[in-house]
Scaffold this active site. Structure first.
Site, short mmCIF file in Angstrom:
data_model
loop_
_atom_site.label_atom_id
_atom_site.label_comp_id
_atom_site.label_asym_id
_atom_site.label_seq_id
_atom_site.Cartn_x
_atom_site.Cartn_y
_atom_site.Cartn_z
N ASP A 102 17.18 -32.40 -6.72
CA ASP A 102 17.84 -31.13 -7.02
C ASP A 102 18.18 -31.10 -8.51
O ASP A 102 17.32 -30.78 -9.34
CB ASP A 102 19.08 -30.99 -6.11
CG ASP A 102 19.81 -29.68 -6.33
OD1 ASP A 102 19.23 -28.76 -6.92
OD2 ASP A 102 20.98 -29.57 -5.90
N LYS A 130 13.20 -29.25 -5.67
CA LYS A 130 13.56 -27.86 -5.94
C LYS A 130 12.96 -27.43 -7.27
O LYS A 130 13.07 -28.14 -8.27
CB LYS A 130 15.08 -27.69 -5.98
CG LYS A 130 15.70 -27.74 -4.60
CD LYS A 130 17.15 -27.34 -4.63
CE LYS A 130 17.77 -27.59 -3.27
NZ LYS A 130 19.22 -27.40 -3.27
N ASP A 158 21.71 -32.93 5.35
CA ASP A 158 22.89 -32.47 6.10
C ASP A 158 23.58 -31.29 5.45
O ASP A 158 23.39 -31.00 4.26
CB ASP A 158 23.92 -33.60 6.18
CG ASP A 158 24.60 -33.86 4.83
OD1 ASP A 158 23.89 -34.08 3.84
OD2 ASP A 158 25.84 -33.81 4.78
N ARG A 164 21.31 -33.49 10.35
CA ARG A 164 20.36 -34.51 9.88
C ARG A 164 19.27 -34.76 10.92
O ARG A 164 18.14 -35.10 10.57
CB ARG A 164 21.09 -35.83 9.61
CG ARG A 164 22.00 -35.81 8.38
CD ARG A 164 22.34 -37.23 7.96
NE ARG A 164 23.50 -37.31 7.09
CZ ARG A 164 23.47 -37.12 5.76
NH1 ARG A 164 22.34 -36.83 5.16
NH2 ARG A 164 24.57 -37.22 5.06
P1 5GP Z 1 20.77 -34.23 -7.28
O1 5GP Z 1 21.51 -35.42 -7.77
O2 5GP Z 1 19.28 -34.27 -7.56
O3 5GP Z 1 21.38 -32.93 -7.70
O4 5GP Z 1 20.99 -34.16 -5.73
C1 5GP Z 1 20.46 -35.07 -4.89
C2 5GP Z 1 21.22 -35.15 -3.59
O5 5GP Z 1 21.98 -33.96 -3.31
C3 5GP Z 1 20.24 -35.29 -2.49
O6 5GP Z 1 19.94 -36.64 -2.25
C4 5GP Z 1 20.95 -34.61 -1.33
O7 5GP Z 1 21.76 -35.55 -0.66
C5 5GP Z 1 21.81 -33.56 -1.98
N1 5GP Z 1 21.15 -32.22 -1.97
C6 5GP Z 1 20.62 -31.55 -3.00
N2 5GP Z 1 20.10 -30.38 -2.62
C7 5GP Z 1 20.31 -30.29 -1.28
C8 5GP Z 1 19.98 -29.31 -0.29
O8 5GP Z 1 19.39 -28.24 -0.52
N3 5GP Z 1 20.38 -29.59 0.98
C9 5GP Z 1 21.05 -30.72 1.31
N4 5GP Z 1 21.38 -30.89 2.59
N5 5GP Z 1 21.37 -31.69 0.41
C10 5GP Z 1 20.98 -31.47 -0.88
MG MG Z 2 23.47 -35.47 1.12
#
Ligand code: 5GP
Ligand code: MG
Length: 179
Positions: A102, A130, A158, A164
């Protein structure tokens, strides 16, 4: 549970078909190197179990538990390592598995931390990525699917620790998401 979804993005058959392709690619890339897989808990558990059973190579499996979301929809921006001891990565070829890329904060923090322990190489594999601009310079070598910038659940992902175990990936109905 599936009734809570507004839309299904990928059903189980579509996901495992894609996992066959990624697993074939990983198996070919690492055929001459001993692989150490590090799964990032909890989101990558279902993905990890289905992916690794499709890779017929000798490999080691470790897990890493981090938190950045604190249960809701927004990332806190800070990555908390829940383990005191990190997996042994010195001299190993590491493949990090995560559910979704993300903001990139999680992957880049983990990469940075593991890098200090002298692995031979680090690659990243995510089920979902994303499509958005990322502040962190994080990307993945192996990607299941690119998706729009919206919150998804299922297949390990989740919302407040629910969904999940949903076998597909989808978008929750708006009225179920606290704003
Ligand atoms: P980042 O550090 O890349 O922003 O986010 C990574 C973590 O955020 C992922 O491993 C996940 O646990 C959570 N996350 C990010 N986007 C989503 C989403 O659309 N749905 C869910 N359920 N978790 C997300
Ligand atoms: Mg998570």
């Amino acid at each position: 549970m599936q009734a809570d979804l507004e839309r299904v993005l990928f059903d189980q058959a579509t996901i495992v078909r894609r996992l066959d392709e990624i697993a074939a690619q990983i198996s070919s890339d690492y055929r001459d190197r001993e692989l150490t897989v590090i799964a990032i808990l909890n989101g990558s558990l279902i993905f990890m179990a289905d992916l690794l059973r499709r890779i017929p190579l000798p490999l080691r499996l470790d897990c890493l538990s981090v938190a950045s979301y604190l249960g809701g929809l927004q990332t806190s921006g800070e990555v908390i390592f829940r383990q005191i001891a990190l997996p042994d990565v010195a001299g190993r070829h590491i493949l990090l598995l995560d559910d979704i890329l993300d903001s990139g904060t999680t992957i880049s923090a983990i990469r940075e931390k593991l890098q200090t322990a002298s692995p031979k190489s680090i690659r990243v594999c995510v089920l979902l990525r994303k499509l958005k601009e990322r502040k962190q310079p994080a990307d993945a070598h192996y990607i299941g699917f690119d998706i729009a910038d919206e919150f998804v659940v299922g297949y390990g992902l989740d919302y407040c620790e629910r969904y999940r175990n949903l076998p597909c990936i989808g978008v929750l109905k708006k009225e179920l998401v606290a704003s």
